[in-house]
Write an enzyme that holds these catalytic residues in place. Sequence first.
Site, PDB file in Angstrom:
ATOM      1  N   GLU A  31      -9.297   3.419   3.537  1.00 52.80           N
ATOM      2  CA  GLU A  31      -9.114   3.147   4.961  1.00 52.80           C
ATOM      3  C   GLU A  31      -7.998   3.981   5.577  1.00 52.80           C
ATOM      4  O   GLU A  31      -7.969   4.205   6.791  1.00 52.80           O
ATOM      5  CB  GLU A  31      -8.835   1.668   5.187  1.00 52.80           C
ATOM      6  CG  GLU A  31      -7.492   1.206   4.646  1.00 52.80           C
ATOM      7  CD  GLU A  31      -7.244  -0.277   4.873  1.00 52.80           C
ATOM      8  OE1 GLU A  31      -8.202  -0.989   5.204  1.00 52.80           O
ATOM      9  OE2 GLU A  31      -6.093  -0.719   4.710  1.00 52.80           O
TER      10      GLU A  31
ATOM     11  N   ASP B 271      -6.721 -11.638   5.028  1.00 52.00           N
ATOM     12  CA  ASP B 271      -5.950 -10.413   5.236  1.00 52.00           C
ATOM     13  C   ASP B 271      -4.541 -10.684   5.765  1.00 52.00           C
ATOM     14  O   ASP B 271      -4.229 -11.769   6.230  1.00 52.00           O
ATOM     15  CB  ASP B 271      -6.702  -9.532   6.239  1.00 52.00           C
ATOM     16  CG  ASP B 271      -6.439  -8.044   6.046  1.00 52.00           C
ATOM     17  OD1 ASP B 271      -5.470  -7.695   5.344  1.00 52.00           O
ATOM     18  OD2 ASP B 271      -7.200  -7.238   6.600  1.00 52.00           O
TER      19      ASP B 271
ATOM     20  N   GLU C 256       0.866  -1.184   0.000  1.00 51.96           N
ATOM     21  CA  GLU C 256       0.000   0.000   0.000  1.00 51.96           C
ATOM     22  C   GLU C 256       0.901   1.234   0.000  1.00 51.96           C
ATOM     23  O   GLU C 256       1.451   1.611   1.037  1.00 51.96           O
ATOM     24  CB  GLU C 256      -0.915  -0.026   1.226  1.00 51.96           C
ATOM     25  CG  GLU C 256      -1.855  -1.233   1.238  1.00 51.96           C
ATOM     26  CD  GLU C 256      -2.451  -1.534   2.601  1.00 51.96           C
ATOM     27  OE1 GLU C 256      -2.176  -0.775   3.555  1.00 51.96           O
ATOM     28  OE2 GLU C 256      -3.183  -2.532   2.721  1.00 51.96           O
TER      29      GLU C 256
ATOM     30  N   GLU D  17      -6.754  -6.229  -2.703  1.00 46.85           N
ATOM     31  CA  GLU D  17      -6.402  -4.891  -2.224  1.00 46.85           C
ATOM     32  C   GLU D  17      -5.095  -4.452  -2.889  1.00 46.85           C
ATOM     33  O   GLU D  17      -5.122  -3.987  -4.014  1.00 46.85           O
ATOM     34  CB  GLU D  17      -6.293  -4.883  -0.697  1.00 46.85           C
ATOM     35  CG  GLU D  17      -6.187  -3.489  -0.109  1.00 46.85           C
ATOM     36  CD  GLU D  17      -6.016  -3.508   1.388  1.00 46.85           C
ATOM     37  OE1 GLU D  17      -6.433  -2.546   2.042  1.00 46.85           O
ATOM     38  OE2 GLU D  17      -5.450  -4.483   1.923  1.00 46.85           O
TER      39      GLU D  17
END
Length: 650
Positions: free
Chosen positions: A464, A409, A163, A458
């Site tokens: 988020e 996750d 990310e 993702e």
Amino acid sequence: MKKFSIYLTLQLIALVVFGQSYKLQSPNGKVYASIEVKDGLSYAVFNDGNPIVEHSTIAMKANLFDEKAFSGKHRAAYDSSNVMVTPTWGTYAQLQDHYNQLTLSYENGLSVQFRCYNDGFAWRLLTTFDNEIIVFDEPNRFNLPANCTVYFPEVSGFLTPFEVNYLPKPLESIDKDKLALTPFMFKTPNGELVVISESNLFEYPGMFMQKDGDDGFKTVFPKYPKKEKQQLPGRLHLVKWPQISRMVVKKTENYIAKSDGKRSFPWRVIMIANNDAEILQNNLVYLLADDPKMDFSWVKPGKVVWDWYHNWNLQGVDFEAGINTQTYKYMIDFAAKNGIEYINIDDGWTKLWSFERVNPNLDLAEVIDYAKSKGVGVFIWAMWNTIDKNFTANLDMFSKMGVSGLKVDFFDRTDQRIVDFVNQLAQECAKRKLLLNLHGMYKPTGINRTYPNIVNIEGVLGLEYNKFSDKCTPTHNLTIPFVRNVVGPMDYTPGSMRHVSPDKFEKSWDNPHSMTTRAQQMAMYVVYHGGVQMLADSPTLYENDSIALGFLSKVPVSWDLTLPIEGEVGIHIAIARKKGNKWYIGCMTADEGHEFNINLNFLDDKDYKMTVISEGNSDDELVKTSVKTKKNEKHTFKVNQRSGLVIILE
């Protein structure tokens, strides 16, 4: 086409005798590669004569051969293909897989396959050894043209949630040895936009890029884990910090991969566009992946009511909202009333490390049965390493529960151990007709073609981050469609109903706000794509905005056709998508307003009702207008900074 292939093969036999340089062109002749076998294997890629990747090497070090093998005796053969591919779901109902191919086959059982498309170039290695192959390194190079701008997705190491911000930097300003994720994007001095990634990742680690010299990057890979250990502090807090209960690598082997010697290795993919908008329709990562080998007709894309982003906050209800039965029943009722296919039960329904210790406030069986009675499916969250503790039994348990899918996750790695687990998880969930939404996960590598039950991934810095960071900026929102979403589905989780300007932004766990308007959040459902799309904010906030809820109830997540209209990385974008007889257009801006001039020349020759959802008098207000229009009419829309626009044509 067969005559063409025979002619080229015969021509190439002569070339092998008198020289070892080859040229491979795209079907339209505009993209071509120069491939040379001399003291190793090297290539260069061009677009309309412009250099995309300059002279660069391809190599692998393994137990059964080394880099010298690539300069050995070989045979060469050209081939071509032009077929139609029908995705189970995605952004197109059909895709054309049209390429020219060159295969170099060495005497020792090693071969290298190259493909040239109208919008890119790819290669992979294949081996036919009887013995097990152990790969120590695959040090490929990508030498970029001078004066490129690199959108550098920097990471500090192989343990990462994948990310990142893609920050534009001059090539020469990036320090040597800096590490970056793939997909990896750069812009040439001639204006081409290029994305480097990989496809068909099986029994092998994922690819990173490392600066190596003034203009070059080399591929680097995490080594195979020798010892893993679960971080224990995460057990001390149930909801907020599961990431500190990850399974991390403490020791590694001296190799990156070990597998059967008869295999194909992942494709190395160079996606090429003449301008920024053109990259939005590149599908090479998907096309280079294997076809599904099972029946996936049961896979149902859709939207998901999400709980975690808004911290289970429901406003104005007559019960205490939280991780409890009443809250999830409310979410189910909301989904059923508004035609939303799924709800999500996220972290907090059980202890991180045990599925048997269910939150006492939640009657899970009652919630799942209630959802079934309302025609709503349920996704349930789990950490991958908790599933892995008793893999088969845990998947059987989820199947017997009656959930529709799993949100798995905190992989946070892409070594072969994790890649093997992901592929096994996809296969075993498919056998049980369980969907998968993978978080803390590396980027898509075409696995959604091979296993279409993987309905989203993702691998992106998403909405988020507003809970704990200021990195989810308008510029970031306008960068990721051109790089991360190009390689496959992206679970950004749009739908924030609360907005503040960047200068007033404050991170908030319980009351997160985006830095972009509500109109832009709606546009994300058209601009971004994934097989399931979250409605990230509280159902009670959607219920207070009839325009937003009316749009979100009906917007598709899987499309028949995609047409980029215009775009500039980090600045603005407009893209059209078709589902059935209805078109949707999403427009977004970053830090500057933009005037979108949209020509409806792609419509059928009939009258249309055009509905426009745009920003109202405030950032959190939407307005809706409708007019009649038809094919070839032109419309101009002014969109403010950090805002957006949705156009529906029916």
